[in-house]
Design an enzyme around this catalytic site. Structure first.
Site, PDB file in Angstrom:
ATOM      1  N   GLY A  21       0.798  -1.194   0.072  1.00 59.35           N
ATOM      2  CA  GLY A  21       0.031  -0.015  -0.076  1.00 59.35           C
ATOM      3  C   GLY A  21       0.771   1.306  -0.093  1.00 59.35           C
ATOM      4  O   GLY A  21       0.573   2.274   0.703  1.00 59.35           O
ATOM      5  N   GLY A  25      -0.644   8.194   0.987  1.00 61.15           N
ATOM      6  CA  GLY A  25      -0.716   8.314   2.472  1.00 61.15           C
ATOM      7  C   GLY A  25       0.582   7.862   3.260  1.00 61.15           C
ATOM      8  O   GLY A  25       1.784   8.056   2.762  1.00 61.15           O
ATOM      9  N   TYR A 175     -13.801  -4.056  10.742  1.00 62.49           N
ATOM     10  CA  TYR A 175     -12.470  -3.325  10.646  1.00 62.49           C
ATOM     11  C   TYR A 175     -11.724  -3.536  12.044  1.00 62.49           C
ATOM     12  O   TYR A 175     -10.468  -3.887  12.135  1.00 62.49           O
ATOM     13  CB  TYR A 175     -12.757  -1.625  10.523  1.00 62.49           C
ATOM     14  CG  TYR A 175     -11.317  -0.803  10.636  1.00 62.49           C
ATOM     15  CD1 TYR A 175     -10.397  -1.015   9.650  1.00 62.49           C
ATOM     16  CD2 TYR A 175     -10.979  -0.059  11.598  1.00 62.49           C
ATOM     17  CE1 TYR A 175      -9.166  -0.404   9.845  1.00 62.49           C
ATOM     18  CE2 TYR A 175     -10.023   0.568  11.851  1.00 62.49           C
ATOM     19  CZ  TYR A 175      -8.938   0.411  10.781  1.00 62.49           C
ATOM     20  OH  TYR A 175      -7.848   1.363  10.893  1.00 62.49           O
TER      21      TYR A 175
END
Length: 313
Positions: A21, A25, A175
């Site tokens: 990822g 960010g 989550y």
């Protein structure tokens, strides 16, 4: 050390890091900082074009940086295996694996493998990837595996009777469960590594309150259920991506860090400079750590062969 910053990272020349990822960010910031300190950085991302663009931005800032991009969709076990094959064959010696990628509070969806999307991406994908590239880590003295959790793990409960949320799906609870799973996985992995006497350790981190793409991609349902008080906290206390990346960077590069440690911001409201922090009692449940490990091996088909390997020079 009261203010650990990126300036405290030692030189990483000759070390290779894989960051999942990493195209935006916190993941991008981790990759950028590691590359700036001399590491060769592999950006493992779902969108290969964006990963290549991110790698190019790093090289634009650090012309001598060595970066590469690999396509990795953590929600697909086939993609995880393809990425792991590419990583193993291209980089037989890995110093760092940063399991950073994640999704947050999405509408209910099943993956091509039949898993609930949040659990598949945040836990099962990283569990499989780590096991599949473990040989490259075990061949490297001082290698580390850092998995990104969240303070939300403290609200997580492992529903072993319904891990795929087939009977009752709630985005926030899914989550939190996945972030608890990240810690259970880290602690069990480090225990197994330690017992085997290998030169690899596992650690975890959380970024604190950081407004990143993770917030912007949540479902409308998730945005609706956030209380006005939490909106105020996010507005006033959210810190920068650079600060949010520091706990993972400290876990990855601080020479004093030890296996099984958890790093996060040290101040109230989950802000500030990184330090060792405590995780929830549920994350320390040894029985749950072992149970999740067994379930994860069965669901992914990935078994860990943890034993000392000849180190590569």
């Amino acid at each position: 050390m009261s203010r650990w910053t990126a300036a405290d990272i030692p030189g990483l020349s000759g070390r290779t890091a894989v960051v999942t990822g990493a195209n935006a960010g916190i993941g991008f910031e981790i990759a950028r900082v590691l590359a700036g300190h001399g590491a060769e950085v592999v950006l493992a991302c779902r969108n290969l074009d964006r990963a290549k663009q991110a790698a190019g931005r790093i090289r634009a800032q650090y012309p001598r940086a060595s970066t590469a991009a690999v396509r990795l969709d953590l929600a697909s076990q086939a993609s995880v295996r393809e990425a792991a094959d590419e990583i193993r064959s291209t980089w037989p010696r890995l110093a760092l694996l940063i399991n950073n990628a994640g999704v947050m509070e999405l509408p209910y969806e099943r993956t091509e493998d039949g898993f609930e999307l949040t659990f598949a991406t945040n836990h099962l994908g990283h569990f499989a990837l780590t096991g599949l590239v473990l040989d490259s880590l075990l061949a490297t003295p001082g290698s580390r595996i850092v998995t990104m959790s969240s303070q939300g793990h403290a609200d997580g409960v492992m529903n072993f009777d319904d891990l795929q949320s087939e009977r009752d799906y709630r985005p926030a609870e899914a989550y939190y469960q996945s972030k608890l799973a990240n810690l259970l996985f880290t602690y069990e992995l480090d225990r197994r590594l330690s017992l085997s006497g290998v030169p690899t350790i596992a650690l975890a981190s959380h970024p604190g309150v950081v407004y990143t793409d993770l917030f912007r991609t949540r479902s409308k349902l998730a945005q609706f259920v956030i209380s006005p008080r939490m909106r105020v906290l996010n507005f006033w206390f959210a810190q920068s991506v650079r600060m949010g990346a520091l706990p993972a960077l400290r876990a990855a590069a601080d020479p004093s860090a030890r296996g099984g440690e958890f790093y996060g911001p040290r101040r109230r409201f989950d802000t500030g400079y990184p330090a060792r922090v405590k995780s929830s009692a549920r994350s320390r449940e040894v029985a749950d750590q072992a149970r999740l490990w067994e379930v994860s091996e069965r669901l992914t088909g990935v078994s860990y062969d943890i034993k000392a390997r000849p180190t590569l020079r």
